[in-house]
Write a protein that holds these residues in place. Structure first.
Motif, PDB file in Angstrom:
ATOM      1  N   THR A 134       3.215  -3.526   9.994  1.00  0.00           N
ATOM      2  CA  THR A 134       3.372  -5.034  10.711  1.00  0.00           C
ATOM      3  C   THR A 134       2.301  -5.846  10.140  1.00  0.00           C
ATOM      4  N   GLU A 135       2.659  -7.127  10.625  1.00  0.00           N
ATOM      5  CA  GLU A 135       1.503  -8.271   9.853  1.00  0.00           C
ATOM      6  C   GLU A 135       0.357  -8.087  10.651  1.00  0.00           C
ATOM      7  N   GLY A 136      -0.820  -8.008   9.811  1.00  0.00           N
ATOM      8  CA  GLY A 136      -2.244  -8.009  10.191  1.00  0.00           C
ATOM      9  C   GLY A 136      -2.667  -6.584  10.055  1.00  0.00           C
ATOM     10  N   THR A 137      -1.773  -5.691   9.549  1.00  0.00           N
ATOM     11  CA  THR A 137      -2.303  -4.213   9.363  1.00  0.00           C
ATOM     12  C   THR A 137      -3.355  -4.165   8.255  1.00  0.00           C
ATOM     13  N   LYS A 138      -4.330  -3.473   8.199  1.00  0.00           N
ATOM     14  CA  LYS A 138      -5.155  -3.495   6.925  1.00  0.00           C
ATOM     15  C   LYS A 138      -4.909  -2.233   6.284  1.00  0.00           C
ATOM     16  N   VAL A 139      -4.427  -2.080   4.903  1.00  0.00           N
ATOM     17  CA  VAL A 139      -3.857  -1.394   4.123  1.00  0.00           C
ATOM     18  C   VAL A 139      -4.668  -1.071   2.776  1.00  0.00           C
ATOM     19  N   MET A 140      -4.251  -0.056   2.112  1.00  0.00           N
ATOM     20  CA  MET A 140      -4.620   0.190   0.718  1.00  0.00           C
ATOM     21  C   MET A 140      -3.597   0.397  -0.115  1.00  0.00           C
ATOM     22  N   THR A 141      -3.148   0.029  -1.223  1.00  0.00           N
ATOM     23  CA  THR A 141      -2.075   0.284  -1.856  1.00  0.00           C
ATOM     24  C   THR A 141      -2.380   1.616  -2.843  1.00  0.00           C
ATOM     25  N   LEU A 159      -5.909  -1.381  -4.204  1.00  0.00           N
ATOM     26  CA  LEU A 159      -6.116  -2.866  -3.565  1.00  0.00           C
ATOM     27  C   LEU A 159      -6.096  -2.603  -2.152  1.00  0.00           C
ATOM     28  N   TYR A 160      -7.363  -3.196  -1.474  1.00  0.00           N
ATOM     29  CA  TYR A 160      -7.268  -3.283  -0.061  1.00  0.00           C
ATOM     30  C   TYR A 160      -6.919  -4.697   0.296  1.00  0.00           C
ATOM     31  N   GLY A 161      -6.336  -4.805   1.531  1.00  0.00           N
ATOM     32  CA  GLY A 161      -5.943  -6.097   1.757  1.00  0.00           C
ATOM     33  C   GLY A 161      -5.237  -5.976   3.308  1.00  0.00           C
ATOM     34  N   THR A 162      -4.732  -7.277   3.785  1.00  0.00           N
ATOM     35  CA  THR A 162      -4.284  -7.389   5.095  1.00  0.00           C
ATOM     36  C   THR A 162      -2.734  -7.645   5.024  1.00  0.00           C
ATOM     37  N   VAL A 163      -1.757  -7.133   5.425  1.00  0.00           N
ATOM     38  CA  VAL A 163      -0.412  -7.186   5.468  1.00  0.00           C
ATOM     39  C   VAL A 163      -0.140  -8.768   6.087  1.00  0.00           C
ATOM     40  N   LYS A 164       0.435  -9.547   5.182  1.00  0.00           N
ATOM     41  CA  LYS A 164       0.788 -10.947   5.722  1.00  0.00           C
ATOM     42  C   LYS A 164       2.276 -11.002   6.430  1.00  0.00           C
ATOM     43  N   LYS A 165       3.329 -10.336   5.313  1.00  0.00           N
ATOM     44  CA  LYS A 165       4.817 -10.409   5.738  1.00  0.00           C
ATOM     45  C   LYS A 165       5.478  -9.113   5.061  1.00  0.00           C
ATOM     46  N   VAL A 166       6.333  -8.853   5.934  1.00  0.00           N
ATOM     47  CA  VAL A 166       6.939  -7.689   5.700  1.00  0.00           C
ATOM     48  C   VAL A 166       8.523  -7.997   5.630  1.00  0.00           C
ATOM     49  N   ASP A 167       9.028  -7.870   4.456  1.00  0.00           N
ATOM     50  CA  ASP A 167      10.383  -8.263   4.365  1.00  0.00           C
ATOM     51  C   ASP A 167      11.211  -6.723   3.932  1.00  0.00           C
ATOM     52  N   LEU A 168      12.029  -6.420   5.154  1.00  0.00           N
ATOM     53  CA  LEU A 168      12.650  -5.268   5.338  1.00  0.00           C
ATOM     54  C   LEU A 168      13.918  -5.161   4.130  1.00  0.00           C
ATOM     55  N   GLU A 169      14.604  -6.347   4.009  1.00  0.00           N
ATOM     56  CA  GLU A 169      15.632  -6.526   3.114  1.00  0.00           C
ATOM     57  C   GLU A 169      15.307  -6.228   1.919  1.00  0.00           C
ATOM     58  N   LYS A 170      14.229  -6.845   1.300  1.00  0.00           N
ATOM     59  CA  LYS A 170      13.867  -6.374  -0.266  1.00  0.00           C
ATOM     60  C   LYS A 170      12.999  -5.339  -0.284  1.00  0.00           C
ATOM     61  N   ASN A 171      12.663  -4.649   1.013  1.00  0.00           N
ATOM     62  CA  ASN A 171      11.631  -3.528   0.800  1.00  0.00           C
ATOM     63  C   ASN A 171      10.345  -3.976   0.233  1.00  0.00           C
ATOM     64  N   CYS A 172       9.622  -5.088   0.676  1.00  0.00           N
ATOM     65  CA  CYS A 172       8.730  -5.829  -0.124  1.00  0.00           C
ATOM     66  C   CYS A 172       7.704  -6.088   1.076  1.00  0.00           C
ATOM     67  N   VAL A 173       6.498  -5.977   0.756  1.00  0.00           N
ATOM     68  CA  VAL A 173       5.353  -6.419   1.516  1.00  0.00           C
ATOM     69  C   VAL A 173       4.388  -7.255   0.684  1.00  0.00           C
ATOM     70  N   GLU A 174       3.863  -8.480   1.394  1.00  0.00           N
ATOM     71  CA  GLU A 174       3.013  -9.417   1.143  1.00  0.00           C
ATOM     72  C   GLU A 174       1.580  -9.127   1.516  1.00  0.00           C
ATOM     73  N   ILE A 175       0.653  -8.874   0.705  1.00  0.00           N
ATOM     74  CA  ILE A 175      -0.734  -8.420   1.146  1.00  0.00           C
ATOM     75  C   ILE A 175      -1.783  -9.408   0.693  1.00  0.00           C
TER      76      ILE A 175
END
Length: 105
Positions: free
Chosen positions: A52-59, A63-79
């Motif tokens: 979800t948006e705001g989750t702190k993740v590691m790729t 890369l460490y960052g915070t999820v800004k947008k999750v696009d389920l159609e494209k299966n893409c995450v903006e961090i």
């Protein structure tokens, strides 16, 4: 003649013990190697599906960052990896929750 038949029967009995030993070895490998790996993959898949948006993740690339947008159609995450720097990556490359890790921003 009877001794030849008895000798042949005793040699064939050894094959069963070999089969049993192979089954035991496979069972041990499954319990100690395959099963834990499957459980770990299931945990990662559940985490990726619950992003979800705001989750702190590691790729996967580290890369460490915070999820800004999750696009389920494209299966893409903006961090967001730094203030104003947003990286887009495939959702399957997000592996870990970085809540406990220190993020530099």
């Amino acid at each position: 003649m009877n001794s030849i038949i008895l000798a042949a029967q005793t040699q064939q009995g050894g094959g069963y013990s070999m089969i049993i030993m192979m089954v035991v070895i496979f069972a041990i490998m499954w319990f100690f190697m395959i099963r834990p790996q499957q459980k770990k993959q299931k945990e990662i898949r559940n985490f990726q599906n619950s992003l979800t948006e705001g989750t702190k993740v590691m790729t996967g690339g580290g890369l460490y960052g915070t999820v800004k947008k999750v696009d389920l159609e494209k299966n893409c995450v903006e961090i967001e990896v730094a203030r104003g720097v947003v990286v887009s990556c495939d959702r399957s490359y997000v592996f870990a929750d970085a809540t406990g890790a220190q993020l530099t921003k």
